[in-house]
Scaffold this motif. Structure first.
Motif, short mmCIF file in Angstrom:
data_model
loop_
_atom_site.label_atom_id
_atom_site.label_comp_id
_atom_site.label_asym_id
_atom_site.label_seq_id
_atom_site.Cartn_x
_atom_site.Cartn_y
_atom_site.Cartn_z
N GLY A 12 -62.00 -13.59 -32.62
CA GLY A 12 -62.58 -12.38 -32.06
C GLY A 12 -61.99 -11.10 -32.62
N GLN A 13 -61.84 -11.04 -33.92
CA GLN A 13 -61.22 -9.87 -34.53
C GLN A 13 -62.13 -8.64 -34.50
N SER A 14 -63.40 -8.83 -34.77
CA SER A 14 -64.34 -7.71 -34.83
C SER A 14 -65.25 -7.69 -33.61
N PHE A 16 -68.51 -7.64 -33.60
CA PHE A 16 -69.64 -8.55 -33.78
C PHE A 16 -69.24 -10.00 -33.57
N GLN A 17 -68.01 -10.36 -33.93
CA GLN A 17 -67.53 -11.71 -33.64
C GLN A 17 -67.41 -11.92 -32.14
N ARG A 18 -66.84 -10.95 -31.46
CA ARG A 18 -66.69 -11.07 -30.01
C ARG A 18 -68.05 -11.10 -29.31
N PHE A 19 -68.97 -10.28 -29.80
CA PHE A 19 -70.31 -10.25 -29.20
C PHE A 19 -70.99 -11.61 -29.34
N ARG A 20 -70.90 -12.21 -30.51
CA ARG A 20 -71.51 -13.53 -30.73
C ARG A 20 -70.90 -14.57 -29.79
N LEU A 21 -69.59 -14.52 -29.63
CA LEU A 21 -68.93 -15.48 -28.75
C LEU A 21 -69.31 -15.25 -27.29
N PHE A 295 -63.49 -4.47 -26.38
CA PHE A 295 -62.06 -4.60 -26.69
C PHE A 295 -61.70 -6.08 -26.79
N PRO A 296 -60.71 -6.43 -27.63
CA PRO A 296 -60.32 -7.84 -27.79
C PRO A 296 -59.77 -8.43 -26.50
#
Length: 325
Positions: A12-14, A16-21, A295-296
């Motif tokens: 979940g660095q970015s 868009f990665q967090r959003f996908r997850l 936020f992460p």
């Protein structure tokens, strides 16, 4: 470091990665997982926790053992600080189906007393979700902190519900000559207040985290101390994301419905009510993963921003903590 945090740190660095997850995590069908299955999957995850230091897609053995959706679901069903299974209604996949009807009834313009009751229920659920998904450092060590949080929560919920009903009290007592003024006082102001009070209740219920501090870890997952500065950062980020979630949802819904009414696309009151529900559902469905991804989950804090007593315990330039949801 807990498998949950290790996963979010690796994957979940970015935004868009967090959003996908989060889109995967929030699938309501994942609520069908039983407690026994959660425990079995959790054990499997813990035995492979060392692989989480690398992106999961590069580890074919672990990928074949646990499918990504189940993996994510199990991580978010178990609290990373306490290891306890989160109650079904307060797990992230339940947030959308439970909060949606509460958001809809809270956005309708009833009398002040009805508005107070509906918003009290709305803030009660969101506060419970925040309490059970926040950082568990202080709650795990001192039960008096939990009692303090509950007392704070009751006060914050009551205050937020009163504030939410105030615009309707003014509307019912005074007649506004300007249609623009009535639009602002009756619709846009209550929508904005719900966003502000959502952030307020989040900050209040998690206030022990910046009063007492939360655990911070080095890159290997070793706890190096308890930091109030990290707790303050975690609470601020979560409160901001909650304010954006509900503020944007209520505000956009009112604006879009107003334009629909003004353009006379829908004239039938029942059709307009159905349109409001459709708009609210669409906006909330999009805003939940967006706000959760702001936020992460595995927060980072610079070494220079920590307290002096922690600086002497580590040479790491960046440390990590559980931000909570």
């Amino acid at each position: 470091m807990d498998a949950n945090l290790s996963f979010w740190r690796a994957e979940g660095q970015s935004f868009f990665q967090r959003f996908r997850l989060w889109v995967n995590v929030l699938d309501p069908l994942l609520l069908l997982e039983s407690s026994d299955k959660i425990k079995r999957r959790r054990s499997l995850i813990e035995t492979n926790e060392k692989t989480l230091n690398e992106p999961i897609q590069n580890n074919q053995v672990f990928w074949s053992a646990v499918k990504i959706l189940t993996f994510i679901a199990i991580l978010k069903f178990v609290h990373p600080d306490t290891g306890k299974i989160i109650p079904v209604l307060f797990r992230p996949p339940a947030f959308m189906p439970v909060s949606l009807p509460l958001v809809i009834v809270s956005s309708l313009h009833y009398q002040a007393k009805q508005t107070f009751v509906f918003q009290f229920i709305f803030h009660t659920y969101t506060t419970g979700f925040t309490l059970l998904n926040g950082n568990g450092t202080t709650k795990a060590e001192d039960f008096s902190v939990l009692h303090k949080q509950i007392a704070y929560s009751v006060g914050a919920i009551s205050y937020a519900a009163c504030v939410g009903a105030l615009p309707l009290i003014f509307t019912n007592r005074y007649k506004f000559k300007s249609a623009l003024t009535e639009l602002f006082i009756r619709k846009l102001l209550p929508a904005s207040l719900l966003g502000v009070t959502g952030a307020f209740t989040t900050a209040v219920v998690r206030s022990p985290e910046f009063e007492n501090g939360i655990e911070v870890m080095d890159g290997n997952g070793k706890v190096v101390g308890v930091s109030r500065n990290a707790g303050e950062k975690a609470v601020k980020e979560t409160a901001l994301s909650r304010g954006v979630l509900f503020g944007t949802t209520f505000f956009l819904t009112e604006v879009l419905v107003h334009f629909v009414q003004r353009a006379k696309f829908v004239k039938n009151p029942r059709a307009l009510a159905a349109m409001r529900i459709l708009v609210t559902t669409s906006v909330l469905t999009g805003m939940i993963p967006i706000s959760f991804s702001m936020f992460p989950q595995c927060g980072e804090i610079k070494r220079a921003d920590l307290e002096p007593e922690i600086l002497s315990s580590t040479e790491e330039t960046e440390l990590f903590y559980n931000r909570g949801v």
